[in-house]
Design an enzyme around this catalytic site. Structure first.
Site, mmCIF file in Angstrom:
data_model
loop_
_atom_site.group_PDB
_atom_site.id
_atom_site.type_symbol
_atom_site.label_atom_id
_atom_site.label_comp_id
_atom_site.label_asym_id
_atom_site.label_seq_id
_atom_site.Cartn_x
_atom_site.Cartn_y
_atom_site.Cartn_z
ATOM 1 N N TYR A 97 0.854 -1.173 0.000
ATOM 2 C CA TYR A 97 0.000 0.000 0.000
ATOM 3 C C TYR A 97 0.899 1.236 0.000
ATOM 4 C CZ TYR A 97 -3.798 3.081 1.771
ATOM 5 O OH TYR A 97 -4.721 4.082 1.959
ATOM 6 N N LYS A 113 -1.113 -1.188 -4.094
ATOM 7 C CA LYS A 113 -2.216 -0.218 -4.037
ATOM 8 C C LYS A 113 -1.545 1.137 -4.136
ATOM 9 C CE LYS A 113 -5.964 1.499 -1.082
ATOM 10 N NZ LYS A 113 -5.585 2.927 -1.073
#
Length: 303
Positions: free
Chosen positions: A140, A170
């Site tokens: 992320y 992400k």
């Protein structure tokens, strides 16, 4: 990885419902999950930034994930954010996600203290990813919050050597050149989940096929429309829809950003997510009225 499938479509970054005292309110998640299924979400991203993960205890994060998995009832995927400043807690959360039945895990970089090199970041994440080795693991990347600006493509290429379940990133950053580099790496080996709602069209133009966003919760038709328009090559219509997204984002910013403003919108549409946990202050009655009026002006609440 067990039954690994690349993600495609919209993944809603879920809010964490809380009561007036700031305690988690799991009873709302059944109704919330029904809305996500009705909105044709590919999945939900649980206990990330939108879910106020760093303001929750490890026990709370486990209970929230368990409830989402139960409430989803197989209708959409559940991705567990397990990131923490504590590697030990992140490992515990990753193991729990695998044992509970999550479909994937993700983790943002520690923000206190920060890794200084890609190797530091890989060393931090490797035991976390390996603790749930059957699940896809996504890095992320959100430097605006973590302050970690390490090259993501380098992390993916090097990290894959020690984390076989590293599926991608992400990517919540507006450095589209870096996003393009990640998408092209090793002939498209890695997934890139687009993370900025207001520029989804840009990520799709680069080749992303999935996005994770907080405004997907209450504006799904706009984002489904953007996906469809880009697939069909109708960028004029895609741009028109993206501007609707931008209108909403501008209002959210006016009321304290994606978590505070977004939770207020969820409350207005009938999913009682309550207030945020401090240090994010509660939305006042006056602010709710102003927010509602702003949404009415752009036709959001009249649909």
């Amino acid at each position: 990885m067990k039954n690994y499938q690349r993600l495609k479509g919209l993944i809603a970054a879920s809010f964490t419902p809380m009561d007036a005292q700031g305690k988690i309110n799991l009873s709302v998640i059944d109704k919330y999950a029904d809305l996500m299924a009705k909105s044709d979400m590919t999945g939900v991203f649980v206990c990330g930034t939108t879910g106020e993960s760093q303001s929750l205890t490890t026990i709370e994060r486990k209970r929230i994930l368990e409830q989402w998995i139960k409430s989803s009832n197989g209708r959409f995927k559940v991705i567990a954010h397990v990131g923490s400043n504590s590697q030990v807690e992140a490992i515990e959360l990753a193991r729990h996600a695998a044992e509970t039945g999550a479909d994937a895990i993700a983790a943002m970089a520690p923000c206190f203290f920060k890794p200084e090199t890609v190797k530091d970041l890989i060393d931090f994440f490797t035991p976390i990813a390996n603790s749930a080795e059957e699940l896809p693991f996504y890095y992320y990347n959100m430097p605006s919050m973590t302050g970690v600006f390490l090259p993501v493509a380098t992390f993916l290429a090097e990290g894959k050597k020690v984390m076989p379940n590293l599926a991608g990133t992400k990517f919540t950053h507006n450095n589209l050149m870096e996003m393009g580099e990640c998408l092209a790496l090793n002939d498209g080996e890695f997934e890139v989940l687009h993370g900025y709602d207001e520029i989804l069209i840009s990520g799709l133009a680069f080749g992303a096929v999935a996005g994770v966003g907080s405004t997907y919760n209450y504006l799904p038709e706009v984002y489904h429309g953007i996906l469809k328009a880009v697939e069909e090559g109708d960028f004029q219509h895609a741009r028109k829809l993206q501007m609707k997204s931008i209108e909403i984002v501008k209002i959210i910013i006016k009321y304290g950003g994606g978590v505070r403003g977004g939770k207020a919108i969820m409350n207005l549409i009938g999913i009682d997510c309550g207030p945020c946990r401090l240090p994010i202050p509660a939305v006042s009655k006056e602010e709710y009225d102003m927010l509602k009026n702003d949404l009415l002006k752009i036709g959001f609440l009249s649909k």
